[in-house]
Design a protein around this motif. Structure first.
Motif, PDB file in Angstrom:
ATOM      1  N   GLU A  67      48.007  24.443  18.297  1.00 44.04           N
ATOM      2  CA  GLU A  67      48.723  24.351  19.567  1.00 44.04           C
ATOM      3  C   GLU A  67      47.743  24.292  20.725  1.00 44.04           C
ATOM      4  O   GLU A  67      46.571  24.622  20.586  1.00 44.04           O
ATOM      5  N   SER A  68      48.247  23.837  21.848  1.00 43.73           N
ATOM      6  CA  SER A  68      47.482  23.861  23.084  1.00 43.73           C
ATOM      7  C   SER A  68      48.459  24.039  24.237  1.00 43.73           C
ATOM      8  O   SER A  68      49.626  23.655  24.147  1.00 43.73           O
ATOM      9  N   ALA A  69      47.976  24.639  25.298  1.00 41.31           N
ATOM     10  CA  ALA A  69      48.757  24.808  26.524  1.00 41.31           C
ATOM     11  C   ALA A  69      47.769  25.061  27.647  1.00 41.31           C
ATOM     12  O   ALA A  69      46.710  25.631  27.421  1.00 41.31           O
ATOM     13  N   CYS A  70      48.118  24.630  28.837  1.00 34.45           N
ATOM     14  CA  CYS A  70      47.224  24.919  29.961  1.00 34.45           C
ATOM     15  C   CYS A  70      47.929  25.852  30.933  1.00 34.45           C
ATOM     16  O   CYS A  70      49.144  25.826  31.084  1.00 34.45           O
ATOM     17  N   ALA A  71      47.141  26.686  31.559  1.00 34.00           N
ATOM     18  CA  ALA A  71      47.692  27.692  32.467  1.00 34.00           C
ATOM     19  C   ALA A  71      48.258  27.064  33.734  1.00 34.00           C
ATOM     20  O   ALA A  71      49.271  27.522  34.251  1.00 34.00           O
ATOM     21  N   SER A  72      47.616  26.009  34.215  1.00 30.51           N
ATOM     22  CA  SER A  72      48.080  25.343  35.435  1.00 30.51           C
ATOM     23  C   SER A  72      48.746  24.025  35.066  1.00 30.51           C
ATOM     24  O   SER A  72      48.067  23.101  34.595  1.00 30.51           O
ATOM     25  N   PRO A  73      50.056  23.913  35.262  1.00 32.54           N
ATOM     26  CA  PRO A  73      50.745  22.666  34.924  1.00 32.54           C
ATOM     27  C   PRO A  73      50.124  21.444  35.595  1.00 32.54           C
ATOM     28  O   PRO A  73      50.179  20.340  35.045  1.00 32.54           O
ATOM     29  N   GLU A  74      49.481  21.642  36.733  1.00 35.21           N
ATOM     30  CA  GLU A  74      48.855  20.524  37.438  1.00 35.21           C
ATOM     31  C   GLU A  74      47.697  19.920  36.630  1.00 35.21           C
ATOM     32  O   GLU A  74      47.339  18.759  36.828  1.00 35.21           O
ATOM     33  N   ASN A  75      47.134  20.696  35.727  1.00 35.23           N
ATOM     34  CA  ASN A  75      46.031  20.215  34.897  1.00 35.23           C
ATOM     35  C   ASN A  75      46.501  19.589  33.586  1.00 35.23           C
ATOM     36  O   ASN A  75      45.680  19.113  32.807  1.00 35.23           O
ATOM     37  N   PHE A  76      47.801  19.590  33.325  1.00 31.97           N
ATOM     38  CA  PHE A  76      48.291  19.104  32.038  1.00 31.97           C
ATOM     39  C   PHE A  76      48.049  17.610  31.881  1.00 31.97           C
ATOM     40  O   PHE A  76      48.335  16.811  32.763  1.00 31.97           O
ATOM     41  N   ASP A  77      47.515  17.260  30.727  1.00 28.53           N
ATOM     42  CA  ASP A  77      47.338  15.868  30.328  1.00 28.53           C
ATOM     43  C   ASP A  77      47.788  15.773  28.872  1.00 28.53           C
ATOM     44  O   ASP A  77      47.225  16.460  28.006  1.00 28.53           O
ATOM     45  N   ALA A  78      48.786  14.949  28.596  1.00 26.29           N
ATOM     46  CA  ALA A  78      49.379  14.891  27.259  1.00 26.29           C
ATOM     47  C   ALA A  78      48.356  14.519  26.183  1.00 26.29           C
ATOM     48  O   ALA A  78      48.335  15.106  25.099  1.00 26.29           O
ATOM     49  N   GLU A  79      47.489  13.561  26.478  1.00 27.13           N
ATOM     50  CA  GLU A  79      46.496  13.129  25.492  1.00 27.13           C
ATOM     51  C   GLU A  79      45.506  14.248  25.175  1.00 27.13           C
ATOM     52  O   GLU A  79      45.197  14.500  24.007  1.00 27.13           O
ATOM     53  N   ILE A  80      45.035  14.931  26.205  1.00 24.83           N
ATOM     54  CA  ILE A  80      44.126  16.053  25.983  1.00 24.83           C
ATOM     55  C   ILE A  80      44.839  17.164  25.218  1.00 24.83           C
ATOM     56  O   ILE A  80      44.272  17.764  24.294  1.00 24.83           O
ATOM     57  N   GLY A  81      46.079  17.435  25.549  1.00 18.35           N
ATOM     58  CA  GLY A  81      46.852  18.453  24.838  1.00 18.35           C
ATOM     59  C   GLY A  81      46.971  18.146  23.362  1.00 18.35           C
ATOM     60  O   GLY A  81      46.823  19.030  22.514  1.00 18.35           O
TER      61      GLY A  81
END
Length: 99
Positions: free
Chosen positions: A58-72
């Motif tokens: 799994e992966s998740a980022c703390a700041s939604p503004e940093n979310f990138d689907a490919e990186i996730g």
């Protein structure tokens, strides 16, 4: 240290006893599926292995503004793939003990 660098060091040092290699890990994987939970940054990767067993990362980022689907997806897949090392290591150790 990357996997390639580690493999090069193992080879350079002549460490040739039975072991698990990155290629062996990759050969175990027959399919991969991803799911992103709607409205979140949580991405899950399920890797199906040749014997039908599945591992999940799994992966998740703390700041939604940093979310990138490919990186996730990349991070979730790598987390799932890393779990295969322990499983294959256990399998090999069991085989070596029986020999």
């Amino acid at each position: 240290m990357t996997e390639s660098e580690t493999e090069a060091e193992i080879t350079a040092k002549g460490l040739n006893a039975p072991r698990i290699t990155p290629d062996m890990i990759d050969a175990c994987i027959v399919s991969e599926d991803f799911y992103r939970f709607p409205g979140t940054t949580l991405t899950v990767c399920a890797l199906t292995l040749a014997n039908g067993y599945q591992v999940v990362g799994e992966s998740a980022c703390a700041s939604p503004e940093n979310f990138d689907a490919e990186i996730g997806r990349k991070i979730a897949r790598e987390n799932a793939r890393n779990k295969i090392w322990a499983l294959e290591g256990y399998r090999l150790r069991s085989e070596l003990q029986q020999a």
